[in-house]
Design a protein around this motif. Structure first.
Motif, PDB file in Angstrom:
ATOM      1  N   GLY A 145      44.320  29.243  41.686  1.00 57.09           N
ATOM      2  CA  GLY A 145      44.274  28.526  42.955  1.00 57.09           C
ATOM      3  C   GLY A 145      44.479  29.383  44.182  1.00 57.09           C
ATOM      4  N   GLY A 146      44.534  30.697  44.030  1.00 54.46           N
ATOM      5  CA  GLY A 146      44.787  31.568  45.176  1.00 54.46           C
ATOM      6  C   GLY A 146      43.534  31.946  45.933  1.00 54.46           C
ATOM      7  N   ASP A 147      43.712  32.367  47.177  1.00 59.56           N
ATOM      8  CA  ASP A 147      42.603  32.858  47.991  1.00 59.56           C
ATOM      9  C   ASP A 147      42.696  34.379  48.049  1.00 59.56           C
ATOM     10  OD1 ASP A 147      40.640  33.485  49.792  1.00 59.56           O
ATOM     11  OD2 ASP A 147      41.489  32.355  51.478  1.00 59.56           O
ATOM     12  N   PHE A 148      41.802  35.044  47.315  1.00 56.67           N
ATOM     13  CA  PHE A 148      41.784  36.502  47.239  1.00 56.67           C
ATOM     14  C   PHE A 148      40.516  37.064  47.879  1.00 56.67           C
ATOM     15  CE2 PHE A 148      44.490  34.985  43.821  1.00 56.67           C
ATOM     16  CZ  PHE A 148      45.585  35.831  43.881  1.00 56.67           C
ATOM     17  N   SER A 149      40.050  36.407  48.904  1.00 54.03           N
ATOM     18  CA  SER A 149      38.818  36.833  49.567  1.00 54.03           C
ATOM     19  C   SER A 149      38.962  38.261  50.097  1.00 54.03           C
ATOM     20  CB  SER A 149      38.487  35.892  50.726  1.00 54.03           C
ATOM     21  OG  SER A 149      38.335  34.564  50.278  1.00 54.03           O
ATOM     22  N   GLY A 150      38.007  39.113  49.722  1.00 50.40           N
ATOM     23  CA  GLY A 150      38.017  40.479  50.218  1.00 50.40           C
ATOM     24  C   GLY A 150      39.082  41.367  49.613  1.00 50.40           C
ATOM     25  N   ALA A 151      39.825  40.865  48.624  1.00 43.65           N
ATOM     26  CA  ALA A 151      40.864  41.679  47.982  1.00 43.65           C
ATOM     27  C   ALA A 151      40.221  42.709  47.070  1.00 43.65           C
ATOM     28  CB  ALA A 151      41.821  40.796  47.200  1.00 43.65           C
ATOM     29  N   SER A 152      40.961  43.764  46.761  1.00 46.68           N
ATOM     30  CA  SER A 152      40.443  44.806  45.883  1.00 46.68           C
ATOM     31  C   SER A 152      41.282  44.888  44.612  1.00 46.68           C
ATOM     32  CB  SER A 152      40.440  46.162  46.602  1.00 46.68           C
ATOM     33  OG  SER A 152      39.882  47.163  45.778  1.00 46.68           O
ATOM     34  N   PHE A 153      40.593  44.813  43.469  1.00 43.82           N
ATOM     35  CA  PHE A 153      41.234  44.898  42.155  1.00 43.82           C
ATOM     36  C   PHE A 153      40.658  46.070  41.359  1.00 43.82           C
ATOM     37  CE2 PHE A 153      41.698  40.473  43.429  1.00 43.82           C
ATOM     38  CZ  PHE A 153      42.967  40.121  43.007  1.00 43.82           C
ATOM     39  N   GLU A 154      40.252  47.111  42.033  1.00 48.84           N
ATOM     40  CA  GLU A 154      39.665  48.248  41.333  1.00 48.84           C
ATOM     41  C   GLU A 154      40.650  48.818  40.310  1.00 48.84           C
ATOM     42  OE1 GLU A 154      37.695  51.348  43.497  1.00 48.84           O
ATOM     43  OE2 GLU A 154      37.278  50.017  45.189  1.00 48.84           O
ATOM     44  N   ASP A 155      40.162  48.963  39.077  1.00 50.85           N
ATOM     45  CA  ASP A 155      40.949  49.562  37.991  1.00 50.85           C
ATOM     46  C   ASP A 155      42.241  48.789  37.702  1.00 50.85           C
ATOM     47  OD1 ASP A 155      40.993  51.563  36.020  1.00 50.85           O
ATOM     48  OD2 ASP A 155      42.470  52.728  37.138  1.00 50.85           O
ATOM     49  N   ALA A 156      42.308  47.516  38.103  1.00 49.45           N
ATOM     50  CA  ALA A 156      43.498  46.696  37.818  1.00 49.45           C
ATOM     51  C   ALA A 156      43.440  46.181  36.387  1.00 49.45           C
ATOM     52  CB  ALA A 156      43.585  45.523  38.794  1.00 49.45           C
ATOM     53  N   ASP A 157      44.617  45.933  35.793  1.00 46.93           N
ATOM     54  CA  ASP A 157      44.704  45.390  34.439  1.00 46.93           C
ATOM     55  C   ASP A 157      45.008  43.901  34.538  1.00 46.93           C
ATOM     56  OD1 ASP A 157      45.087  44.785  31.799  1.00 46.93           O
ATOM     57  OD2 ASP A 157      46.450  46.456  31.378  1.00 46.93           O
ATOM     58  N   LEU A 158      43.993  43.076  34.271  1.00 49.36           N
ATOM     59  CA  LEU A 158      44.117  41.627  34.340  1.00 49.36           C
ATOM     60  C   LEU A 158      44.112  41.008  32.945  1.00 49.36           C
ATOM     61  CD1 LEU A 158      41.690  41.419  37.313  1.00 49.36           C
ATOM     62  CD2 LEU A 158      43.908  40.295  37.386  1.00 49.36           C
ATOM     63  N   THR A 159      44.569  41.755  31.967  1.00 47.42           N
ATOM     64  CA  THR A 159      44.606  41.265  30.591  1.00 47.42           C
ATOM     65  C   THR A 159      45.425  39.971  30.493  1.00 47.42           C
ATOM     66  OG1 THR A 159      44.446  43.513  29.702  1.00 47.42           O
ATOM     67  CG2 THR A 159      45.286  41.809  28.228  1.00 47.42           C
ATOM     68  N   GLY A 160      44.791  38.919  30.006  1.00 47.22           N
ATOM     69  CA  GLY A 160      45.498  37.651  29.828  1.00 47.22           C
ATOM     70  C   GLY A 160      45.874  36.954  31.116  1.00 47.22           C
ATOM     71  N   ALA A 161      45.374  37.427  32.246  1.00 48.68           N
ATOM     72  CA  ALA A 161      45.715  36.804  33.530  1.00 48.68           C
ATOM     73  C   ALA A 161      44.968  35.485  33.707  1.00 48.68           C
ATOM     74  CB  ALA A 161      45.388  37.749  34.676  1.00 48.68           C
ATOM     75  N   ARG A 162      45.530  34.621  34.509  1.00 51.01           N
ATOM     76  CA  ARG A 162      44.908  33.325  34.777  1.00 51.01           C
ATOM     77  C   ARG A 162      44.359  33.310  36.195  1.00 51.01           C
ATOM     78  NH1 ARG A 162      47.876  27.374  34.556  1.00 51.01           N
ATOM     79  NH2 ARG A 162      45.971  26.132  34.651  1.00 51.01           N
ATOM     80  N   LEU A 163      43.010  33.262  36.319  1.00 49.46           N
ATOM     81  CA  LEU A 163      42.348  33.264  37.615  1.00 49.46           C
ATOM     82  C   LEU A 163      41.734  31.905  37.915  1.00 49.46           C
ATOM     83  CD1 LEU A 163      42.364  36.341  36.576  1.00 49.46           C
ATOM     84  CD2 LEU A 163      40.477  36.680  38.155  1.00 49.46           C
ATOM     85  N   SER A 164      42.014  30.914  37.093  1.00 46.94           N
ATOM     86  CA  SER A 164      41.370  29.605  37.204  1.00 46.94           C
ATOM     87  C   SER A 164      41.598  28.980  38.578  1.00 46.94           C
ATOM     88  CB  SER A 164      41.888  28.664  36.109  1.00 46.94           C
ATOM     89  OG  SER A 164      43.301  28.602  36.117  1.00 46.94           O
ATOM     90  N   GLY A 165      40.499  28.489  39.149  1.00 46.20           N
ATOM     91  CA  GLY A 165      40.582  27.827  40.445  1.00 46.20           C
ATOM     92  C   GLY A 165      40.746  28.769  41.619  1.00 46.20           C
TER      93      GLY A 165
END
Length: 245
Positions: A145-165
């Motif tokens: 449910g977050g607003d991550f517009s224009g954010a950078s996740f280069e080389d980030a580890d999102l294993t098992g993360a919840r990005l829903s909504g």
């Protein structure tokens, strides 16, 4: 509370200071608090705009609704602490250790969290436009449910993360790890740096919006996503600020 505020009047604090009890609504903007130790502290609605908290230890403490905009928290330890609805806009948080910390509904716009350790952290419904998460560990983190517009996740580890909504317009995911990430209901239609290989590693469904040319991959039933963040330690009702030279 008056005693607490009197003891930290100097902007360059250079002595050992012991503070007992809570310090809600404290005015500590611009203070030099490098290496400070906050254990079980209550700093709700405190003003720490532009404060220097480099290397601080903030464990099991409550900074909900506090204003830490432009604060310098580089290398700080924020384990199990609450920053619900806090303002951290343009804060420097590169390299923070924030396992199980809650930033739900916080303002992280333009904040720098590159290299941050955010395993099991809660970032649900945050405002994090233009934030920097490059190289961050977001394993099992909740970004729903977050607003991550224009954010950078280069080389980030999102294993098992919840990005829903979540909303990720123009967000950059180049070389990010999406293994077992929950993308159900996420709007990634204008995200950058995404590949089919990343999507194949994640869980998505018909409600996932992807860039043209990419196809959602279903993981079957179950909610998936991040586990509940680690509960903060019980407050000790005391704070000890270390020697800040």
């Amino acid at each position: 509370l008056a005693e607490v505020q009197t003891q930290v009047q100097d902007r360059d604090v250079s002595r050992v200071i012991s503070i007992s009890g809570s310090c809600g609504r404290c005015e500590l903007s611009g203070r030099r608090l490098t290496g400070a130790n906050f254990v079980g502290a209550n700093f709700t609605q405190a003003m720490l705009v532009g404060s220097d908290l480099r290397g601080a230890t903030i464990v099991g403490s409550n900074f909900s609704e506090s204003d830490l905009s432009r604060a310098d928290l580089r290398g700080a330890e924020l384990v199990g602490s609450l920053f619900t609805r806090a303002i951290l806009a343009r804060a420097r948080m590169d390299g923070v250790e924030a396992h199980g910390a809650s930033f739900a509904l916080a303002d992280l716009s333009h904040a720098n969290l590159s290299g941050a350790e955010l395993t099991s952290a809660r970032l649900s419904q945050v405002r994090a436009s233009q934030a920097n998460f490059n190289g961050a560990e977001l394993i099992a983190a909740d970004l729903s449910g977050g607003d991550f517009s224009g954010a950078s996740f280069e080389d980030a580890d999102l294993t098992g993360a919840r990005l829903s909504g979540g909303r990720f317009s123009r967000a950059d995911f180049s070389d990010a790890d999406f293994s077992h990430a929950n993308l159900r209901g996420a709007d990634l239609s204008r995200a950058r740096g995404l590949t089919q290989s990343q999507i194949n590693d994640a869980c998505s469904d018909s409600s996932t919006r992807l860039p043209d040319g990419l196809t959602a991959r279903s993981c079957g039933g179950g909610r998936g996503g991040a586990p509940r963040p680690v509960a903060p330690p019980r407050p000790y009702l005391s704070i000890v600020l270390a020697d800040l030279d």
